[in-house]
Design an enzyme around this catalytic site. Structure first.
Site, PDB file in Angstrom:
ATOM      1  CE  LYS A   1      -3.641   2.357   2.671  1.00 30.01           C
ATOM      2  NZ  LYS A   1      -4.743   2.258   3.760  1.00 30.01           N
TER       3      LYS A   1
ATOM      4  NE  ARG B   1      -3.746   7.788   5.806  1.00 24.61           N
ATOM      5  CZ  ARG B   1      -4.428   8.235   6.776  1.00 24.61           C
ATOM      6  NH1 ARG B   1      -3.959   8.663   7.871  1.00 24.61           N
ATOM      7  NH2 ARG B   1      -5.691   8.550   6.702  1.00 24.61           N
TER       8      ARG B   1
ATOM      9  CE  LYS C   1      -5.934   1.857  -0.621  1.00 25.26           C
ATOM     10  NZ  LYS C   1      -6.393   2.020   0.675  1.00 25.26           N
TER      11      LYS C   1
HETATM   12  C1  PBG Z   1      -7.527   3.217   5.362  1.00 32.13           C
HETATM   13  C2  PBG Z   1      -7.739   3.166   4.053  1.00 32.13           C
HETATM   14  C3  PBG Z   1      -7.561   4.079   3.038  1.00 32.13           C
HETATM   15  C4  PBG Z   1      -8.084   3.589   1.762  1.00 32.13           C
HETATM   16  C5  PBG Z   1      -8.461   2.311   2.010  1.00 32.13           C
HETATM   17  N1  PBG Z   1      -8.335   2.169   3.266  1.00 32.13           N
HETATM   18  C6  PBG Z   1      -7.074   5.340   3.082  1.00 32.13           C
HETATM   19  C7  PBG Z   1      -5.764   5.974   3.559  1.00 32.13           C
HETATM   20  O1  PBG Z   1      -4.748   4.881   3.642  1.00 32.13           O
HETATM   21  O2  PBG Z   1      -5.611   7.050   3.636  1.00 32.13           O
HETATM   22  C8  PBG Z   1      -7.971   4.377   0.569  1.00 32.13           C
HETATM   23  C9  PBG Z   1      -8.977   3.831  -0.432  1.00 32.13           C
HETATM   24  C10 PBG Z   1      -9.437   4.769  -1.433  1.00 32.13           C
HETATM   25  O3  PBG Z   1      -8.733   5.676  -1.900  1.00 32.13           O
HETATM   26  O4  PBG Z   1     -10.082   4.477  -2.404  1.00 32.13           O
HETATM   27  N2  PBG Z   1      -6.513   2.923   6.088  1.00 32.13           N
END
Ligand code: PBG
Length: 330
Positions: free
Chosen positions: A201, A223, A254
């Site tokens: 991620k 983050r 992701k």
């Molecule tokens: C939470 C999370 C996020 C997303 C999925 N789970 C946001 C982030 O990490 O800021 C993003 C999903 C999207 O943008 O469609 N941890």
């Protein structure tokens, strides 16, 4: 030898029947997972401005939406909760009577056959919007404490499992959380509950619209001390390998589109179910361009989803799940 080079490749593109026969990649409704947002209340369908076509639901309307998705053949949903109250420790995340346990119960009652996945993270539940417990680090800078957060994530996953979730999906990017969640599930009678790990991620600008939807933007900083640097591919494979070692059943990359190379590398390296998250910013870009008449939404969306499949993802979390299920029917 007569080579006839002028039609060498075009012969098989001449009509739709031939193109259908030669097609290498299939996009099916079976590949789709619909992300849904749920908040407390009843009768709620709050449109999300930054994600046209998406809503925040309450458990009752969520169950209706889940039924509609299942009727279209979508096999799974992934739930994101927005709690009543947020606090520093994100206590709404692991409350056994919290929003996700209530939502899971409502959806499972409506459609027991639908696979209900829950997102496991603290950022929707903390008042500072970070994905874990925040403490000063060695440099005196506020940062997320890894191990304190992992304990809470394991409690959250267990609360979701006890409410009837079919799968949990940790999205926090703490080290060791997959193993801790696996241990907690195994120790409490959920050895058969799969974990879908958000393994690679990235710290991405494409989550912007989601943070509106989930009301979870970080109140300070960003983050980047826990999500991955967008420049790193080999590290992504290490993240995936570690999550598999810790017991992940499905691994995720992701966002999807800027990271198709990572998906391809992961598909070539690991023989496991691979998921990709076609995130909010990827959706919002197409929606905004389509609203201006600059792009054809259906074609663009199906091309993106097909590209994600071609890169190696078997499961795609996408806000187009419902529309695509309809498009793929005909
Ligand atoms: C939470 C999370 C996020 C997303 C999925 N789970 C946001 C982030 O990490 O800021 C993003 C999903 C999207 O943008 O469609 N941890």
């Amino acid at each position: 030898m007569n080579l006839h080079l002028s039609t060498r490749l075009r012969r098989m593109r001449r009509n739709e029947t031939l193109r259908r026969m030669a097609r290498e990649t299939r996009l099916s409704v079976d590949n789709l997972i619909a992300p849904l947002f749920v908040r407390p209340g009843a009768g709620v369908r709050n449109p999300i401005a930054s994600m046209p076509g998406q809503c925040q639901f309450s458990p009752d309307t969520l169950a209706e939406e889940a039924r509609a998705l299942a009727d279209l053949g979508v096999p799974a949903v992934i739930l994101f909760g927005i709690p009543d109250r947020k606090d520093a420790e994100g206590s709404g995340a692991y409350d056994p009577d919290g929003i996700i346990p209530r939502a899971v119960a409502a959806v499972k009652a409506a459609r027991p056959d639908l696979c209900v996945i829950t997102d496991v993270c603290l950022c929707e539940y903390t008042d500072h919007g970070h994905c874990g417990v925040v403490r000063p680090n060695r440099d005196g800078v506020q940062d997320v404490d890894n191990d304190a957060t992992v304990d809470l994530l394991a409690r959250e996953a267990l609360a979701h499992a006890r409410a009837g979730a079919d799968m949990v999906a940790p999205s926090d990017m703490m080290d060791g959380r997959v193993g801790a969640i696996r241990d907690a599930l195994d120790a409490h009678g959920f050895a058969d509950l799969p974990v879908m790990a958000y393994s690679a991620k990235f710290a991405s600008a494409f989550y912007g619209p989601f943070r509106d939807a989930a009301e979870s933007p970080p109140q300070f900083g960003d983050r980047r001390s826990y999500q991955m640097d967008p420049a790193n591919a080999r590290e992504a494979l290490r993240e995936i390998a570690l999550d598999l070692d810790e017991g992940a059943d499905i691994v995720m990359v992701k966002p999807a589109l800027p990271y198709l190379d990572i998906l391809r590398a992961a598909a070539d390296t690991f023989d496991i179910p691979l998921a990709a998250y076609n995130v909010s910013g990827e959706y919002a870009m197409v929606k905004a361009a389509a609203a201006n008449g600059w792009i054809e939404e259906k074609r663009a969306a199906l091309e993106m989803l097909t590209g994600i499949r071609r890169a190696g993802a078997q499961m795609i979390l996408t806000y187009w799940a419902k529309d695509a299920a309809g498009w793929l029917r005909v």
